[in-house]
Design a protein around this motif. Structure first.
Motif, PDB file in Angstrom:
ATOM      1  N   ILE A  28     -70.372 -12.782  43.316  1.00 33.36           N
ATOM      2  CA  ILE A  28     -69.606 -11.643  43.927  1.00 33.36           C
ATOM      3  C   ILE A  28     -68.354 -11.806  44.379  1.00 33.36           C
ATOM      4  O   ILE A  28     -68.182 -12.898  45.388  1.00 33.36           O
ATOM      5  N   MET A  29     -67.389 -11.282  43.994  1.00 35.68           N
ATOM      6  CA  MET A  29     -65.950 -11.652  44.657  1.00 35.68           C
ATOM      7  C   MET A  29     -65.063 -10.445  44.887  1.00 35.68           C
ATOM      8  O   MET A  29     -65.382  -9.225  44.072  1.00 35.68           O
ATOM      9  N   ALA A  30     -63.963 -10.612  45.687  1.00 37.62           N
ATOM     10  CA  ALA A  30     -63.179  -9.123  45.484  1.00 37.62           C
ATOM     11  C   ALA A  30     -62.281  -8.997  44.200  1.00 37.62           C
ATOM     12  O   ALA A  30     -62.022 -10.101  43.539  1.00 37.62           O
ATOM     13  N   VAL A  31     -62.127  -7.935  43.963  1.00 37.41           N
ATOM     14  CA  VAL A  31     -61.170  -7.469  42.587  1.00 37.41           C
ATOM     15  C   VAL A  31     -60.043  -8.207  42.598  1.00 37.41           C
ATOM     16  O   VAL A  31     -59.623  -8.668  41.431  1.00 37.41           O
ATOM     17  N   ARG A  32     -59.174  -8.377  43.603  1.00 35.63           N
ATOM     18  CA  ARG A  32     -58.153  -9.056  43.579  1.00 35.63           C
ATOM     19  C   ARG A  32     -58.197 -10.190  43.131  1.00 35.63           C
ATOM     20  O   ARG A  32     -57.384 -10.850  42.260  1.00 35.63           O
ATOM     21  N   ASP A  33     -59.205 -11.000  43.710  1.00 37.47           N
ATOM     22  CA  ASP A  33     -59.409 -12.492  43.367  1.00 37.47           C
ATOM     23  C   ASP A  33     -59.869 -12.666  41.795  1.00 37.47           C
ATOM     24  O   ASP A  33     -59.354 -13.585  41.355  1.00 37.47           O
ATOM     25  N   ALA A  34     -60.886 -11.666  41.463  1.00 41.21           N
ATOM     26  CA  ALA A  34     -61.340 -11.667  39.971  1.00 41.21           C
ATOM     27  C   ALA A  34     -60.028 -11.685  39.294  1.00 41.21           C
ATOM     28  O   ALA A  34     -59.961 -12.184  37.968  1.00 41.21           O
ATOM     29  N   LEU A  35     -59.054 -10.499  39.553  1.00 43.55           N
ATOM     30  CA  LEU A  35     -57.746 -10.588  38.732  1.00 43.55           C
ATOM     31  C   LEU A  35     -56.842 -11.612  38.673  1.00 43.55           C
ATOM     32  O   LEU A  35     -56.546 -11.996  37.499  1.00 43.55           O
ATOM     33  N   ASN A  36     -56.928 -12.322  39.736  1.00 44.27           N
ATOM     34  CA  ASN A  36     -55.855 -13.641  39.759  1.00 44.27           C
ATOM     35  C   ASN A  36     -56.728 -14.561  38.795  1.00 44.27           C
ATOM     36  O   ASN A  36     -56.124 -15.274  38.247  1.00 44.27           O
ATOM     37  N   LYS A  41     -56.633 -17.474  33.872  1.00 44.35           N
ATOM     38  CA  LYS A  41     -56.924 -17.956  32.508  1.00 44.35           C
ATOM     39  C   LYS A  41     -56.246 -17.260  31.252  1.00 44.35           C
ATOM     40  O   LYS A  41     -56.874 -17.450  30.130  1.00 44.35           O
ATOM     41  N   SER A  42     -55.491 -16.393  31.490  1.00 47.28           N
ATOM     42  CA  SER A  42     -54.896 -15.695  30.597  1.00 47.28           C
ATOM     43  C   SER A  42     -56.033 -14.854  29.702  1.00 47.28           C
ATOM     44  O   SER A  42     -55.824 -14.840  28.468  1.00 47.28           O
ATOM     45  N   LEU A  43     -56.621 -14.098  30.699  1.00 49.31           N
ATOM     46  CA  LEU A  43     -57.877 -13.329  29.849  1.00 49.31           C
ATOM     47  C   LEU A  43     -57.767 -12.001  30.503  1.00 49.31           C
ATOM     48  O   LEU A  43     -56.871 -11.704  31.446  1.00 49.31           O
ATOM     49  N   ASP A  44     -58.493 -11.068  30.184  1.00 42.56           N
ATOM     50  CA  ASP A  44     -58.650  -9.694  30.728  1.00 42.56           C
ATOM     51  C   ASP A  44     -59.986  -9.542  31.539  1.00 42.56           C
ATOM     52  O   ASP A  44     -60.983 -10.253  31.356  1.00 42.56           O
ATOM     53  N   LEU A  45     -59.960  -8.904  32.512  1.00 44.40           N
ATOM     54  CA  LEU A  45     -61.003  -8.543  33.529  1.00 44.40           C
ATOM     55  C   LEU A  45     -61.477  -7.333  32.974  1.00 44.40           C
ATOM     56  O   LEU A  45     -60.773  -6.306  33.072  1.00 44.40           O
ATOM     57  N   VAL A  46     -62.659  -7.200  32.569  1.00 45.00           N
ATOM     58  CA  VAL A  46     -63.194  -5.890  31.512  1.00 45.00           C
ATOM     59  C   VAL A  46     -64.614  -5.447  32.511  1.00 45.00           C
ATOM     60  O   VAL A  46     -65.612  -6.455  32.623  1.00 45.00           O
ATOM     61  N   GLU A  47     -64.611  -4.266  33.053  1.00 45.14           N
ATOM     62  CA  GLU A  47     -65.870  -3.819  33.673  1.00 45.14           C
ATOM     63  C   GLU A  47     -66.709  -3.361  32.514  1.00 45.14           C
ATOM     64  O   GLU A  47     -66.586  -2.481  31.884  1.00 45.14           O
ATOM     65  N   ILE A  48     -68.138  -4.191  32.630  1.00 41.70           N
ATOM     66  CA  ILE A  48     -68.954  -4.025  31.489  1.00 41.70           C
ATOM     67  C   ILE A  48     -70.112  -3.151  32.161  1.00 41.70           C
ATOM     68  O   ILE A  48     -71.099  -2.536  31.210  1.00 41.70           O
ATOM     69  N   ALA A  49     -70.511  -3.306  33.171  1.00 41.29           N
ATOM     70  CA  ALA A  49     -71.625  -2.429  34.043  1.00 41.29           C
ATOM     71  C   ALA A  49     -71.129  -1.646  35.131  1.00 41.29           C
ATOM     72  O   ALA A  49     -71.368  -2.028  36.204  1.00 41.29           O
ATOM     73  N   PRO A  50     -70.252  -0.639  34.903  1.00 38.55           N
ATOM     74  CA  PRO A  50     -69.576   0.397  36.196  1.00 38.55           C
ATOM     75  C   PRO A  50     -70.889   0.795  37.006  1.00 38.55           C
ATOM     76  O   PRO A  50     -70.340   1.146  38.064  1.00 38.55           O
ATOM     77  N   THR A  51     -72.168   1.061  36.591  1.00 36.93           N
ATOM     78  CA  THR A  51     -73.064   1.693  37.454  1.00 36.93           C
ATOM     79  C   THR A  51     -73.918   0.567  38.298  1.00 36.93           C
ATOM     80  O   THR A  51     -74.584   1.008  39.466  1.00 36.93           O
ATOM     81  N   ALA A  52     -73.693  -0.463  38.102  1.00 39.97           N
ATOM     82  CA  ALA A  52     -74.508  -1.669  38.858  1.00 39.97           C
ATOM     83  C   ALA A  52     -73.782  -1.655  40.159  1.00 39.97           C
ATOM     84  O   ALA A  52     -72.621  -0.948  40.502  1.00 39.97           O
ATOM     85  N   LYS A  53     -74.729  -2.293  41.210  1.00 42.94           N
ATOM     86  CA  LYS A  53     -73.856  -2.479  42.459  1.00 42.94           C
ATOM     87  C   LYS A  53     -73.949  -4.002  42.820  1.00 42.94           C
ATOM     88  O   LYS A  53     -75.218  -4.558  42.974  1.00 42.94           O
ATOM     89  N   PRO A  54     -73.034  -4.439  42.973  1.00 44.87           N
ATOM     90  CA  PRO A  54     -71.782  -4.151  42.735  1.00 44.87           C
ATOM     91  C   PRO A  54     -71.491  -3.818  41.184  1.00 44.87           C
ATOM     92  O   PRO A  54     -72.150  -4.647  40.430  1.00 44.87           O
ATOM     93  N   PRO A  55     -70.450  -3.327  40.907  1.00 47.28           N
ATOM     94  CA  PRO A  55     -70.201  -3.420  39.411  1.00 47.28           C
ATOM     95  C   PRO A  55     -69.882  -4.709  38.628  1.00 47.28           C
ATOM     96  O   PRO A  55     -69.398  -5.514  39.382  1.00 47.28           O
ATOM     97  N   VAL A  56     -70.384  -4.739  37.602  1.00 43.65           N
ATOM     98  CA  VAL A  56     -70.419  -5.986  36.757  1.00 43.65           C
ATOM     99  C   VAL A  56     -69.232  -6.159  35.940  1.00 43.65           C
ATOM    100  O   VAL A  56     -68.732  -5.249  35.143  1.00 43.65           O
ATOM    101  N   CYS A  57     -68.396  -7.185  35.905  1.00 40.69           N
ATOM    102  CA  CYS A  57     -67.075  -7.488  35.196  1.00 40.69           C
ATOM    103  C   CYS A  57     -67.208  -8.870  34.648  1.00 40.69           C
ATOM    104  O   CYS A  57     -67.653  -9.729  35.045  1.00 40.69           O
TER     105      CYS A  57
END
Length: 171
Positions: A28-36, A41-57
């Motif tokens: 689990i990490m902050a969205v900012r860190d995940a985006l960085n 890695k020149s990839l995209d951050l994709v939200e695959i389970a928006p209803t989970a707590k916390p959401p899975v990307c």
């Protein structure tokens, strides 16, 4: 996975559970860190389970993922056969040869895996003798019994009698 996945800057939560590109858990990490990390890695951050707590990307190449999904969908569409309803129209006082010609057409449709809608058209006072139409429908069903079963019994609807034959597939 849903068609309308949120990615990169569209993700509006404080923290996410991150999954790597090979499916490994990165915690689990902050969205900012995940985006960085995704940018690194020149990839995209994709939200695959928006209803989970916390959401899975997940970190993935989104363009490549969409391309693969489109390819799978196209392949699935190619494999499925669309079934049509073909129609055979008859009159109550049809001659034997004409009946056999129509019945062979119905047989061909059924052998191709389609359903056949048999319509007996009554004109004028013919409608006072629906038993003639029913007899004709059952005669056609008997003619095609090797390829079909009656899905809908003959029924008078206005000036037409309608029966539906469904194909029995012999694989």
């Amino acid at each position: 996975m849903s068609k309308d996945l949120r990615l990169n800057d569209e993700i509006r939560v404080r923290e996410v559970r991150l999954v790597g590109e090979e499916g490994e858990q990165l915690g689990i990490m902050a969205v900012r860190d995940a985006l960085n990390l995704a940018v690194e890695k020149s990839l995209d951050l994709v939200e695959i389970a928006p209803t989970a707590k916390p959401p899975v990307c997940k970190l993935m190449d989104y363009g490549k993922y969409k391309y693969e999904q489109a390819k799978k969908d196209k392949e699935a569409r190619k494999k499925q056969k669309s079934m049509e309803i073909k129609e055979v129209k008859l009159r109550p006082n049809i001659e034997d040869h004409d009946f056999e010609t129509k019945a062979r057409s119905a047989q061909r449709f059924l052998s191709e895996g389609d359903k056949v809608k048999v319509t007996i058209m009554f004109r004028g006072r013919e409608v006072t003798h629906p038993e003639l139409g029913k007899t004709l429908c059952l005669r056609l069903a008997e003619f095609c019994k090797a390829e079909s079963s009656i899905e809908r019994e003959p029924k008078l609807e206005g000036r037409n009698m309608i029966m539906i034959l469904a194909s029995i597939k012999h694989d």
